[in-house]
Structures are given as C-alpha cells and as structure tokens.
Design a protein around this motif. Structure first.
Motif, PDB file in Angstrom:
ATOM      1  N   ARG A   1       6.616  -0.480   9.690  1.00 41.41           N
ATOM      2  CA  ARG A   1       5.836  -1.548  10.332  1.00 41.41           C
ATOM      3  C   ARG A   1       6.734  -2.497  11.098  1.00 41.41           C
ATOM      4  NH1 ARG A   1       0.169  -2.276   7.407  1.00 41.41           N
ATOM      5  NH2 ARG A   1      -0.174  -3.416   9.304  1.00 41.41           N
TER       6      ARG A   1
ATOM      7  N   GLY B   1       2.328   1.600  13.798  1.00 39.64           N
ATOM      8  CA  GLY B   1       2.248   0.735  12.623  1.00 39.64           C
ATOM      9  C   GLY B   1       1.101   1.087  11.687  1.00 39.64           C
TER      10      GLY B   1
ATOM     11  N   SER C   1       0.871  -7.862  11.317  1.00 39.59           N
ATOM     12  CA  SER C   1       2.216  -8.447  11.329  1.00 39.59           C
ATOM     13  C   SER C   1       2.172  -9.703  10.471  1.00 39.59           C
ATOM     14  CB  SER C   1       2.623  -8.823  12.758  1.00 39.59           C
ATOM     15  OG  SER C   1       1.778  -9.869  13.220  1.00 39.59           O
TER      16      SER C   1
END
Ligand SMILES: NC(=O)c1ccc[n+]([C@@H]2O[C@H](COP(=O)([O-])OP(=O)(O)OC[C@H]3O[C@@H](n4cnc5c(N)ncnc54)[C@H](O)[C@@H]3O)[C@@H](O)[C@H]2O)c1
Length: 299
Positions: A172, A230, A279
């Motif tokens: 990620r 991701g 995120s």
C-alpha cells in the motif's frame, strides 16, 4: 490480453501457484524469470528449470533462477538475472513462500525468523531492485501474495500471518509512492491445492482449488492496461472478490472518558456508513469529518 515484450519475474515459481502464473504469462507472450531455490529430493533437478522446460516446450521464453529471496544479495541477483537475460523487469510477482506452523506459545525464533525472512524480507529484497528499474522506465506492475491467515487469522500461523500482513503495508505504501511512475502494487490472497496446502484439503476442495484459477487475476493486475493499485483480492477456485479495510463512522467526543467508551460500544463497533480509506491521509479526513459533525450536529 497479451504481454508481448514484457518481462516478468515470479518468485517461487518452480511449483504451485507461481508455476501456474509463469505458464499463463508465458503463454501470452511475456518472457519469464522462473525463480525457485528448491530441487527435487530424488533427482536433484531444479524446480525452476523444470518449469522453464515446460514453458519452452510450449513455445514460450523463460530462464531459470535459483537464488533465495531471503537475502538482499539473492534479491539483487534475481533482478540482475532478468536484466542480463531480457533487459529489464516489467512485472514482479512476490510469491515465494514457506510455512513453519506452531501454536503461538510453542513458537521459537526457529519458526519465526525464516518465515519473516522469506515472505516479508523476500518481498523487500526483490521488490527494491525491481522498483528502482521500474521507476526509471516509468512502468511496472507488482503483485504480492498475502493470505487469509494474516488478514483474518488462522490457528498455528502467527509467524506466517504477521509476515503476510506486512506485505499489505509494503504494497500500500508502494502504491501511494509509485502512482506517478505508472507503477502499481496489488495483493492477492489465494487459496489453492499446492504442496503448501497438501494434506489439509479434502478431495472435493482439492479438485476445485486449481492453482491455474488464481493466475488470471495475477495476469490482469500485471497488464499495462490495468491501473488498479493498492487493492487486495481474495482469489480461489474461480471466485474473485475485493477485500478492503473499512473504518466505521465511530464515536467522537472531544472529552472522551472511559464511561463514554463503555456506553458507546455498539456505535464504536457499528459497520453502518463505514468508509474505505486508501491512505493515512484519507483516514485523517475521516477524523476531520467527525469534528465537523460534532460541531455542526444539524448539518
Ligand atoms: N496454497 C494456498 O492455499 C495459499 C494460501 C494463501 C497464500 N499462499 C501463498 O501463495 C504463495 C505460493 O504458495 P504455494 O501454495 O504455491 O506453495 P508451494 O510450496 O507450491 O510454492 C512455494 C514455492 O516457493 C519456493 N520458495 C520457498 N522459499 C524460497 C526462497 N527463499 N526463495 C525462492 N523460492 C522459494 C518453494 O521452493 C516453492 O516452490 C506463497 O507465498 C504462499 O504463502 C498460498
């Protein structure tokens, strides 16, 4: 979907899932580095060479590599093999793996260190040199292999589960850092009948869980047309599903007390209106939304 001109490094591809990924990508035109350190106990034959022979017999292009992913030198040598043989690396599949199962109370460094070294260390050791090349050429596809044992937990696999979750953090962060270079990093959580799962599946599951039914997802994520990054996918027996890390709306008080926590427990646990942050910055936005909602309860 074709992969002509592309170069793929697949670690641990001398057997099981990695072999299936290698055969599929080679059949669609990719040139493959088949990495695997194992040799047949009877004949001493290299697993990697065996798969290379299969690929070549089917008209594909591949080279064998027997370095271990578990050291930085091994990782560098694997990527150097790709450069020496085919000029670069476009696709990296972090797939090599081992298990050393033990219940947690009985686990010692003998079970922990090699598992962390191969799965998590291995991904760092191979991905770092590959990533630097990908960044220079402004293109790359990285697929890493996690497991339900880490994502959801599994008895006897604290070492393996921890290593596999580490791969999610690694991927990620790479996904965020690499977006502007047309590099993607995704993760699969497969289930397949292989040497690793031998003896734990009954006949019906063995029949359904063909390793080659995982490879189309790896190949799709490896294609230059696919810009997904991701993400985590559960892949088994022909089923593909997104796995995501969700965060509930939660409870907020600027003067949080122990009793607030106790009395708001069902709100804290609620899945209603959850978000999927991609995120740490996304998560800070959620926190900010809680402040706003608290300060303007009617809006
Ligand atoms: N089979 C499953 O159900 C399942 C489930 C979840 C995750 N996985 C993961 O999928 C990946 C592939 O596993 P598999 O099921 O095909 O098992 P497998 O044992 O058939 O394949 C793993 C391969 O990795 C190689 N390898 C081990 N250590 C290595 C090293 N240091 N350097 C290079 N190669 C090395 C082995 O020789 C072996 O050929 C693994 O990462 C595994 O953890 C598998």
């Amino acid at each position: 979907m074709q992969f002509d001109g592309r170069v793929a490094v697949i670690t641990g591809s001398g057997s099981g899932l990695g072999r299936a990924h290698a055969l599929l990508l080679a059949s669609r035109g990719a040139r493959i580095v088949v990495n695997d350190l194992s040799r047949s106990a009877d004949t001493g034959e290299s697993y990697a060479q065996r798969v290379v022979d299969e690929i070549v017999a089917a008209g594909g292009v591949a080279v064998a590599d027997t370095n271990s992913v578990a050291t930085p030198e091994g990782g560098a040598a694997i990527i150097q093999q790709a450069v020496d043989s085919f000029g670069t690396v476009d696709i990296l599949v972090n797939n090599a793996g081992i298990v050393r199962d033990k219940s947690f109370a009985k686990m010692t460094a003998e079970q922990v260190d090699p598992v962390l070294d191969v799965h998590l260390g291995g991904a760092f050791n191979v991905t770092l040199p590959a990533y630097r090349l990908m960044k220079e050429q402004n293109h790359g596809r990285i697929i890493s292999t996690t497991s339900a044992a880490g994502l959801f937990g599994n008895f006897g696999q604290a070492n393996y589960g921890a290593a596999k979750m580490g791969l999610i953090g690694l991927s990620r962060v790479i996904a965020l850092e690499s977006a502007k270079y047309d590099i993607t990093a995704n993760i699969i959580a497969p289930i397949a009948a292989t040497a690793m799962s031998a003896g734990i599946l009954d006949e019906e599951w063995e029949r359904r869980l063909r390793p080659d039914l995982v490879s189309p997802v790896v190949a799709y994520l490896a294609h230059s047309d696919c810009t997904v990054s991701g993400e985590i996918f559960s892949v088994a027996a022909g089923r593909v599903a997104r796995i995501f890390i969700g965060e509930g709306r939660g409870f907020y008080s600027p003067d949080l007390t122990i009793e607030d926590v106790r009395d708001s427990w069902s709100t804290i646990l609620s899945e209603e209106g959850y978000s999927v942050p991609m995120s740490a910055a996304d998560e800070r936005d959620l926190l900010e939304k809680s402040f706003t909602a608290f300060e303007n309860p009617t809006s």
